[in-house]
Design an enzyme around this catalytic site. Structure first.
Site, PDB file in Angstrom:
ATOM      1  N   LEU A  22    -101.625 -62.253  35.416  1.00 42.64           N
ATOM      2  CA  LEU A  22    -101.919 -63.144  34.785  1.00 42.64           C
ATOM      3  C   LEU A  22    -102.578 -63.225  33.542  1.00 42.64           C
ATOM      4  O   LEU A  22    -102.307 -63.583  32.188  1.00 42.64           O
ATOM      5  CB  LEU A  22    -102.633 -64.440  35.470  1.00 42.64           C
ATOM      6  CG  LEU A  22    -102.034 -64.774  36.784  1.00 42.64           C
ATOM      7  CD1 LEU A  22    -102.971 -65.746  37.435  1.00 42.64           C
ATOM      8  CD2 LEU A  22    -100.674 -65.506  36.578  1.00 42.64           C
ATOM      9  N   TRP A  67    -117.359 -59.609  43.787  1.00 45.33           N
ATOM     10  CA  TRP A  67    -117.419 -58.562  44.708  1.00 45.33           C
ATOM     11  C   TRP A  67    -117.669 -57.373  43.994  1.00 45.33           C
ATOM     12  O   TRP A  67    -117.658 -56.033  44.575  1.00 45.33           O
ATOM     13  CB  TRP A  67    -115.898 -58.256  45.279  1.00 45.33           C
ATOM     14  CG  TRP A  67    -114.687 -58.218  44.333  1.00 45.33           C
ATOM     15  CD1 TRP A  67    -114.260 -57.092  43.883  1.00 45.33           C
ATOM     16  CD2 TRP A  67    -114.075 -59.456  43.845  1.00 45.33           C
ATOM     17  NE1 TRP A  67    -113.158 -57.634  42.859  1.00 45.33           N
ATOM     18  CE2 TRP A  67    -113.030 -58.926  42.825  1.00 45.33           C
ATOM     19  CE3 TRP A  67    -114.252 -60.694  44.171  1.00 45.33           C
ATOM     20  CZ2 TRP A  67    -112.016 -59.736  42.432  1.00 45.33           C
ATOM     21  CZ3 TRP A  67    -113.154 -61.795  43.418  1.00 45.33           C
ATOM     22  CH2 TRP A  67    -112.419 -61.194  42.549  1.00 45.33           C
ATOM     23  N   HIS A 118    -111.861 -67.500  33.096  1.00 46.41           N
ATOM     24  CA  HIS A 118    -112.031 -66.239  33.795  1.00 46.41           C
ATOM     25  C   HIS A 118    -112.246 -65.102  32.803  1.00 46.41           C
ATOM     26  O   HIS A 118    -112.975 -64.320  32.793  1.00 46.41           O
ATOM     27  CB  HIS A 118    -111.030 -66.033  34.950  1.00 46.41           C
ATOM     28  CG  HIS A 118    -111.211 -64.990  35.744  1.00 46.41           C
ATOM     29  ND1 HIS A 118    -111.566 -64.543  37.208  1.00 46.41           N
ATOM     30  CD2 HIS A 118    -110.888 -63.721  35.250  1.00 46.41           C
ATOM     31  CE1 HIS A 118    -111.520 -63.626  37.501  1.00 46.41           C
ATOM     32  NE2 HIS A 118    -111.120 -62.558  36.501  1.00 46.41           N
ATOM     33  N   GLU A 119    -111.130 -64.748  31.955  1.00 51.00           N
ATOM     34  CA  GLU A 119    -111.121 -63.516  31.274  1.00 51.00           C
ATOM     35  C   GLU A 119    -112.103 -63.612  30.094  1.00 51.00           C
ATOM     36  O   GLU A 119    -112.785 -62.681  29.892  1.00 51.00           O
ATOM     37  CB  GLU A 119    -109.662 -63.380  30.644  1.00 51.00           C
ATOM     38  CG  GLU A 119    -108.424 -63.315  31.542  1.00 51.00           C
ATOM     39  CD  GLU A 119    -108.740 -62.099  32.658  1.00 51.00           C
ATOM     40  OE1 GLU A 119    -109.557 -61.355  32.270  1.00 51.00           O
ATOM     41  OE2 GLU A 119    -108.093 -62.148  33.609  1.00 51.00           O
ATOM     42  N   VAL A 178    -125.743 -60.223  39.655  1.00 50.43           N
ATOM     43  CA  VAL A 178    -126.106 -61.484  39.462  1.00 50.43           C
ATOM     44  C   VAL A 178    -126.601 -62.057  40.628  1.00 50.43           C
ATOM     45  O   VAL A 178    -126.000 -61.985  41.756  1.00 50.43           O
ATOM     46  CB  VAL A 178    -124.972 -62.458  38.916  1.00 50.43           C
ATOM     47  CG1 VAL A 178    -125.389 -63.965  38.971  1.00 50.43           C
ATOM     48  CG2 VAL A 178    -124.178 -62.010  37.585  1.00 50.43           C
ATOM     49  N   HIS A 210    -115.226 -62.155  31.528  1.00 43.69           N
ATOM     50  CA  HIS A 210    -115.276 -60.850  31.467  1.00 43.69           C
ATOM     51  C   HIS A 210    -115.395 -60.505  30.057  1.00 43.69           C
ATOM     52  O   HIS A 210    -116.430 -59.335  29.855  1.00 43.69           O
ATOM     53  CB  HIS A 210    -113.841 -60.312  31.749  1.00 43.69           C
ATOM     54  CG  HIS A 210    -113.578 -59.930  33.247  1.00 43.69           C
ATOM     55  ND1 HIS A 210    -114.272 -59.718  34.270  1.00 43.69           N
ATOM     56  CD2 HIS A 210    -112.206 -60.697  33.888  1.00 43.69           C
ATOM     57  CE1 HIS A 210    -113.759 -59.989  35.362  1.00 43.69           C
ATOM     58  NE2 HIS A 210    -112.631 -60.414  35.557  1.00 43.69           N
TER      59      HIS A 210
HETATM   60 ZN   LIG Z   1    -111.076 -60.806  36.424  1.00 38.77          ZN
END
Ligand SMILES: [Zn+2]
Length: 413
Positions: free
Chosen positions: A206, A261, A249-250, A274, A253
């Site tokens: 994705l 995780w 989401h990206e 965090v 990053h």
């Molecule tokens: Zn990711």
């Protein structure tokens, strides 16, 4: 058609849909980073150095440079010749929808905010980060902030090749990227592939992004086209991933966030640096019921699987934590300070969408920098006005008969 054939077809279609969804990898940012630092160890060194600065900012020893930031965005739509609005050559309206979703999610104005479990609602954070389509390109010329590129104009790029992240970074991102100190570069591609056991897994990924501190010519967030959408305008080709949360989401990053995780898959001994995101052993997929626990977070409220940085379906994620919000803002100060002077050209509204006949049709208006009216303007249904710089409405502007008026003001002081 007999009932048995009908049932067989339904089962086949169901199987295919499930299979397509299950085969997708959500994100390759960690794997991409691991390969990048092998080639360029200074990337990792730079991140470690900046980590100390981020800690000082988060501990209050170094003031943030700004209380809020609006980041100019360029959407590079890489297509294969389809008409605008067809398949991978996504329409402007859908780009605007994805940008709206991004802004909603980063300001915690997302319409599904009520889905955050009560146990985590007090930890949810609203960032001081917003995004606007760039109105001026690198050469100082006006732009829509949407850059459409036919792959046939790119050298050494073929649709049949394996479009794994290195290939995309070297052959697509690098020649097209705009100055990363002035813009956030978002790419929408026909497909993204990855290599597993020497085999190219076509159209199986994705998205991925580059963490802050890396090479300038690949500093982007990259997405498969069918993830570009929103809750209100989902991409029909994206199935459970068509609601725009891959971009959320990206970009997380790109602004320095890890998965809950932690970097890589280190089990319970790694985390995302965090404090208010519970530790997680591994990603969560699908759309589980709350609460959900694992070996790292085995009691209480369990996993914060509805966090944008996890892997659940788009409609099941709905929050950043306050700690993540603080970290993203600190990352901008540490890594991308030039963006704090960004915006999309406020106080300059030379292009005006003028209404005619004192009526305005239902729809999304996006082509102008300024939307204005000096008289009664009416509509019988919903109107959404989106101006990249200013929206000016004089007395008499109204939507009648139960219609709703939504105004997006991006980058306007
Ligand atoms: Zn990711």
């Amino acid at each position: 058609m007999t009932k048995s054939i009908f049932v067989a077809i339904c089962l086949f279609v169901f199987f295919c849909i499930c299979t397509v969804s299950a085969q997708k990898k959500r994100c390759f940012t960690d794997e991409h980073y691991a390969k990048q630092i092998l080639k360029d160890p200074s990337f990792e060194h730079n991140r470690l150095l900046k980590e100390a600065e981020i800690s000082r900012i988060l501990n209050g020893q170094k003031n943030k440079n700004s209380v809020s930031v609006t980041i100019p965005v360029v959407f590079h739509i890489v297509h294969n010749g389809d008409a605008v609005g067809v398949r991978e050559n996504i329409a402007d309206a859908r780009v605007l929808a994805a940008l709206d979703q991004l802004n909603d999610d980063y300001s915690r104005m997302n319409s599904d905010v009520g889905n955050t479990p009560a146990a985590f609602a007090s930890l949810a954070g609203s960032t001081d980060i917003q995004f606007c389509l760039a109105s001026v390109d690198e050469n100082g010329n006006p732009t829509t902030g949407i850059n459409r590129v036919n792959i046939n104009t790119l050298s050494n790029v073929n649709q049949a090749d394996c479009w794994e992240p290195d290939y995309i970074s070297d052959r697509i991102v690098s020649p097209l990227i705009w100055d990363r100190d002035m813009y956030m570069n978002i790419f929408s591609l026909l497909n993204i592939d990855y290599v597993e056991d020497g085999e190219c897994m076509k159209n199986s990924l994705l998205g991925f992004a580059q963490f802050p501190g890396g090479p300038a010519n690949s500093d982007a967030a990259v997405h498969a086209y069918y993830t570009i959408g929103s809750l209100t305008m989902p991409n029909p080709s994206g199935e459970v991933y068509g609601f725009g949360r891959t971009v959320t989401h990206e970009v997380g990053h790109w602004l320095g966030l890890d998965h809950p995780w932690g970097p890589g898959f280190g089990g319970c001994n790694m985390d995302d640096s965090v404090a208010d995101t519970p530790n997680a052993f591994e990603p969560t997929y699908g759309c589980p019921n709350f609460p959900l626990t694992d070996d790292c977070t085995s009691a209480g409220s369990g996993l914060m699987f509805m966090n944008y940085m996890d892997y659940v379906d788009d409609q099941c994620m709905n929050m950043f934590s306050q700690g993540q919000s603080n970290r993203m803002m600190a990352s901008i100060s540490a890594f991308r300070p030039n963006l704090l002077n960004g915006g999309c050209g406020a106080n300059d509204c030379p292009e005006t969408l003028t209404t005619t006949s004192n009526t305005i049709s239902s729809g999304i208006y996006l082509a102008s920098r300024k939307v204005s009216s000096d008289g009664l303007v009416s509509s019988n249904s919903d109107v959404r006005l989106t101006a990249k710089e200013c929206v000016a409405m004089d007395v008499g502007f109204e939507v009648q008969n139960g219609g709703r008026l939504t105004v997006d003001v991006v980058g306007c002081n």
